[in-house]
Design a protein around this motif. Sequence first.
Motif, PDB file in Angstrom:
ATOM      1  N   SER A 137     -10.219  -0.473  -2.159  1.00  0.00           N
ATOM      2  CA  SER A 137     -10.013   0.778  -1.579  1.00  0.00           C
ATOM      3  C   SER A 137     -10.678   1.783  -2.611  1.00  0.00           C
ATOM      4  N   ASN A 138     -11.282   2.354  -2.275  1.00  0.00           N
ATOM      5  CA  ASN A 138     -11.595   3.506  -2.631  1.00  0.00           C
ATOM      6  C   ASN A 138     -10.899   4.635  -2.593  1.00  0.00           C
ATOM      7  N   PHE A 139      -9.238   4.781  -3.131  1.00  0.00           N
ATOM      8  CA  PHE A 139      -9.185   5.944  -3.030  1.00  0.00           C
ATOM      9  C   PHE A 139      -9.177   7.394  -3.587  1.00  0.00           C
ATOM     10  N   PRO A 146      -3.370  -2.137  -5.395  1.00  0.00           N
ATOM     11  CA  PRO A 146      -3.922  -1.966  -4.492  1.00  0.00           C
ATOM     12  C   PRO A 146      -2.782  -3.785  -4.499  1.00  0.00           C
ATOM     13  N   GLY A 202      -9.458  -0.997  -6.467  1.00  0.00           N
ATOM     14  CA  GLY A 202      -9.482  -0.124  -6.070  1.00  0.00           C
ATOM     15  C   GLY A 202     -10.046   0.813  -7.296  1.00  0.00           C
TER      16      GLY A 202
END
Length: 394
Positions: free
Chosen positions: A319-321, A331, A342
């Motif tokens: 997850s490259n939030f 995550p 993440g």
Amino acid sequence: MTVFKLPDLGEGLSEAEILRWHVKVGDHVEVDTPMLSVETAKAVVEVPSPASGTVVALHAQPGDRIEIGAPLMEFATDAKEPAAEAAPDRGTVVGHMASGGEEADAMLEAANAVTRPRVRAVPAARALARSLGVDLSQVSGTGRGGLVTLDDVMTLGLPTHGASSKMHPASAPGPAPTLHGEQGDVEVLRSLRRAMAQSMSLARDSVMACSVFDDADLHRWRPGNDYTTRVLRAIAVAVRAEPGLNAWYDADSQSRTLFEHVHVGIAVDTAEGLLVPVIRHVHRLAHAELRSELDRLKRAARDRTIKSEELRHFTFMLSNFGMLAGRYATPVVVPPAVAILGTGRVRRDVIAADSGVEIHNRMPLSLTFDHRVVTGGEAVRFLGALIGDLELAE
């Protein structure tokens, strides 16, 4: 007259939501003519006609959620159609009409399932039953051949306000709640958001999540580095150091499967909800190939043209939030995978270096792992190997 039922769409899915009909009553259709579009938790699927004929009746409307095997439509088949093609009540996998022998095998399998110790159930239903303490042998499966679905488990294991049915209209919410006398709008979760709610609930109930945090110092990077492809390469490097995080865990048998190949599911934010397309063989692809495949999958996810096979069988998650906002997170690991990384927003931090105070670009990292099967030592060694690769110049 032939009754056509919603076919088995594969992947253990128990239902789908009708998006739109491509035909109407009175239309003549040929074999394999697209009749309607349905949306599952995985993708949008075109359902073809199993035979040639004239549409007589439609049994569902756009927005309705239909279980596998529920009637979709009726049509009068052309006289030239073979009898086997026009057999009523034929539930099939999309694109494959089952033969009489296959139908008999399915009926025999359903009959034998009564005496088997392991009940036939979709994986999500099995996980939910485990989390609720529901004995699957006491659940009456309403899916094809007696398959136990999510709704079957929820009906037995959770309080309900009425009997479940084959069709779930999306426009039947309960009374709107009030807050200080003001009434709010009730929205029934559909398609991706509904699937996300179910997936997150199952993950919460079945994973012993533990998270560790650190930062990668990127001050050695040369111009032109691609953040996401560098992270993907670093995941592949870390997997070689600690293979236990590139795995699946089966709680029923208390066994894990380790993989040599690295298939990374990367979370993509869409207007309808979350999708997780999978980049295959990350360990084999160069940076340019990773970027090209990543861009293609993101476009397909946001256009809802992505294929169902491109949304399954990831061995690790990302997850490259931080592309939007945020530094650290916890995550969520989605079974059967055992770990997710993440990446937060890269920022310029003040660093106490040997030569004095310096300003470096640093990437926040959040690693969540399933502590039932991954040890703390394995997790931090994985994270250390990942940071070591990210801190290289290129």
